[in-house]
Design a protein around this motif. Sequence first.
Motif, short mmCIF file in Angstrom:
data_model
loop_
_atom_site.label_atom_id
_atom_site.label_comp_id
_atom_site.label_asym_id
_atom_site.label_seq_id
_atom_site.Cartn_x
_atom_site.Cartn_y
_atom_site.Cartn_z
N SER A 7 0.94 -1.40 0.46
CA SER A 7 0.06 0.20 -0.43
C SER A 7 0.28 1.05 0.15
CB SER A 7 -0.23 -0.05 1.60
OG SER A 7 -1.61 1.16 1.69
N ASN A 9 0.81 5.16 0.16
CA ASN A 9 -0.10 6.67 0.23
C ASN A 9 -2.12 5.84 0.28
OD1 ASN A 9 2.01 8.20 0.82
ND2 ASN A 9 1.75 7.89 -1.55
N GLY A 10 -2.10 4.84 1.25
CA GLY A 10 -3.71 4.27 1.09
C GLY A 10 -3.95 4.17 -0.44
N SER A 71 2.77 -1.52 4.43
CA SER A 71 2.04 0.32 3.97
C SER A 71 2.92 1.32 3.41
CB SER A 71 0.83 1.16 5.36
OG SER A 71 0.15 1.69 4.93
N THR A 73 3.96 5.51 2.82
CA THR A 73 3.92 7.11 3.56
C THR A 73 5.12 7.62 2.49
OG1 THR A 73 2.43 6.87 4.87
CG2 THR A 73 2.66 8.79 4.10
N THR A 74 4.25 8.38 1.39
CA THR A 74 5.32 9.80 1.57
C THR A 74 5.19 10.88 1.40
OG1 THR A 74 4.65 9.49 -1.23
CG2 THR A 74 6.33 7.76 -0.66
N GLY A 77 1.77 10.84 0.12
CA GLY A 77 0.82 11.33 0.97
C GLY A 77 -0.02 11.51 2.45
N LEU A 78 1.10 13.28 2.49
CA LEU A 78 1.01 13.89 3.58
C LEU A 78 0.22 14.60 3.48
CD1 LEU A 78 3.87 12.71 5.37
CD2 LEU A 78 1.74 11.80 5.98
N ASP A 81 -2.88 15.48 5.43
CA ASP A 81 -1.97 15.02 7.04
C ASP A 81 -2.50 16.41 8.07
OD1 ASP A 81 -0.76 13.35 8.84
OD2 ASP A 81 0.72 14.99 8.92
N VAL A 160 -0.34 4.06 12.32
CA VAL A 160 -0.61 2.94 11.09
C VAL A 160 -0.18 1.30 12.06
CG1 VAL A 160 0.62 1.88 9.09
CG2 VAL A 160 0.29 4.08 8.87
#
Length: 410
Positions: A7, A9-10, A71, A73-74, A77-78, A81, A160
């Motif tokens: 996965s 960035n979701g 999972s 996240t880059t 992907g934030l 956030d 996560v």
Amino acid sequence: MRTVALSVNGRPAAAPVAARTSLADYLRETLSLTGTHVGCEHGVCGACTVLIDGVPARSCITFAAACEGASVTTIEGLETDPVTDALRAAFSRHHGLQCGFCTPAMLVTARDIVTRLPDADEARIRAELSGNLCRCTGYVGIVAAIREVLAAPPAAPAPVERALGPVGARTPEPRTGPEAPSAQLAQPAPSGVAVEESDTDGAADIAAQDWDQVMKDGTRLAQSFTVAFPPSTVWRFFADAGRVAGCMPGARVSALGVTDGRRQSVRGEVRVKLGPIVGAFGGVAEIETDEAAMSGTVRGLGRDANSDSRARVVIRYDVADAGSGTPGGTRVDVTLAFLLSGTLAQIGRSGLVRDVADHVTRQFVRNLEAALSGTPAAAPDEGVLDAGAAARSVLGARLLRFFRRLFGRG
């Protein structure tokens, strides 16, 4: 090539990758997520930092294939956030960026500081940032921005679930069925290391680990050296864990015990210095020896409370006659496999690790020869293994060899 499903960035992502493809290249070239920057490609500069199962990790030294089921996240992907959004605004107000090359990874690390260390002071912030190099700002604005967000942090999303554990150190599912090991071995400790609540000699902690995982997934090193002493003398020396630890930079034994005729339990500490970070890995080890074959296996685990870094290591050593190359001498072959998780794991797969290991081995051999001959060690290590100094020494030697070849002198 193999298809890796994870996965990012979701969103689910699956693509065929070569076994040695780094996560950074996978993100940039396969998924076009170019916010993850690549600098040194040795896990040193930190420009490629992403989140793997919620934990900052160097994507340039993490294999994409090792992230199956993770999972990731880059910085892309934030985007929504709330913590990262507050940090972006604070970085702008405090001029926490100039060229911007380090900024995406710096924001990833800053977000980890805000969400994990709500009471961090300036010294702790600077220590946490030491793995992210910025050649423009001098860090003043970056630190000020993080302190501002720490003073009034927005609500952070739920963490996560760590399918792979910190920095991709996989915690396998317990095996069942006729091929499963005994119940004692089937369930590894929840964190992979359990040193705080261990029993007297740590035997239960050692037994609870999945050592096959360390051999399969860990970084592996092989070293050999010779000393001008007979094998029987060297073997007797290796039987004394306290004396051996005295030759190893940064190692200290605090307690010894015997579990049976072939096994010895050890409790102690290894101190490692990486720039401003000094890790003190306190833990336990079990040494299993075969006197007839003059070989031994060490299984150890430890934790550094300051950085929450954890380590598991398996070392096998074989003592034998050196042969005609060193008459009357001894050859020692050592193989090592280790798994790191936490802050210090971010350099665990660096290409410099092997060179640093060579440097440390040479220092160990010098101390070993001095101990066998009854003379003081040539260079006391002051109780800490300075991995940074070792790396600088290695880089200096590399540059010297390069210029010698360039000018035809070597």
